[in-house]
Design a protein around this motif. Structure first.
Motif: not given
Ligand SMILES: NC(=O)c1ccc[n+]([C@@H]2O[C@H](COP(=O)([O-])OP(=O)(O)OC[C@H]3O[C@@H](n4cnc5c(N)ncnc54)[C@H](OP(=O)(O)O)[C@@H]3O)[C@@H](O)[C@H]2O)c1
Length: 224
Positions: A195-224
């Motif tokens: 999770l902490e590593s993903i934040t580092t990636l998002l922060m670098n993406l935000n900086r590169k693309y001047k964006a506000l990125t977030s996370v969405q996981i695809l492919g999960l069943p409706g309930h977990w």
């Protein structure tokens, strides 16, 4: 309704989460190393909620008093504060859920890097310092800027992990009550590193693309 205390709640992440939790009817206190600072921030947040026509309960106190008062604590201060702030709070936080939002990172030569934490992650370090609490790593990937803007709908997934299934489930239920957000249980606290590593990636993406990125996981069943 739960009593939720934000330790180090005077920064952007603490203020953003305080607003979102207060807006769904939770009783929230802002904590700080200085009571006056907590009161000043809480006053501004109350005003923001009033303007948004949200009837909310939001108080303020020094961090220790917040730790004693709350049923659930949220850690919203920088990683460098972990080793000094948490040990004296072990007793007041015993038996309580502790939501850890901390990302151990630093900027070097224009790039965000994850810090090397000997326990594996900030989440695991927090659990080691608070062995009588139930630590749930969560909201680590949520931008404070987005949380703070009450007019903006939030979107994406809140990845969470921890070694206490009931605590994970409590946090997941809290997340579900925030419009548009979906909790995703990512397993034990050892996964906090990811999770902490993903934040580092998002922060670098935000900086590169001047964006506000977030996370969405695809492919999960409706309930977990
Ligand atoms: N900002 C974001 O978008 C974001 C997103 C996801 C997660 N997070 C995580 O949330 C945490 C807070 O982020 P932030 O941007 O709100 O940070 P921040 O503004 O740097 O710090 C928040 C508050 O923590 C307290 N603090 C600062 N240094 C401290 C220390 N050494 N010991 C104890 N308390 C200290 C201060 O409050 P007082 O002076 O009032 O005590 C400060 O207002 C970080 O760990 C970050 O990784 C942030």
């Amino acid at each position: 309704m739960a009593r939720i205390g934000l330790l180090g709640g005077t920064g952007p992440e603490g203020k953003g989460l305080a607003l979102r939790f207060a807006a769904i009817g939770e009783e929230v206190w802002i904590g700080s190393r200085q009571k006056e600072r907590a009161e000043e921030v809480a006053g501004k947040l109350r005003e923001k909620l009033r303007i948004a026509n949200i009837d909310a309960s939001l108080g303020a106190a020094e961090n220790r008093e917040v730790a004693e008062w709350c049923e659930v604590a949220v850690l919203t201060f920088p990683f460098e504060g972990v080793d000094t702030l948490l040990p004296p709070l072990r007793a007041p936080l015993a038996g309580k859920i502790v939501m850890d939002t901390i990302n151990p990172m630093e900027m070097r030569e224009g790039v965000f890097h994850l810090l090397d934490v000997s326990q594996g992650s900030a989440g695991q370090r927090v659990q080691e310092l608070l062995p009588d609490s139930q630590v749930v790593a969560c909201f680590k990937n949520s931008s404070a800027k987005e949380l703070m803007d009450l007019r903006a709908a939030l979107h994406g997934d809140i990845l969470l992990c921890g070694d206490f299934p009931e605590a994970n489930a409590w946090v997941a239920a809290l997340v579900r009550r925030i419009p548009e957000l979906r909790p995703v249980d990512a397993g034990g606290l050892a996964n906090s590193h990811h999770l902490e590593s993903i934040t580092t990636l998002l922060m670098n993406l935000n900086r590169k693309y001047k964006a506000l990125t977030s996370v969405q996981i695809l492919g999960l069943p409706g309930h977990w």
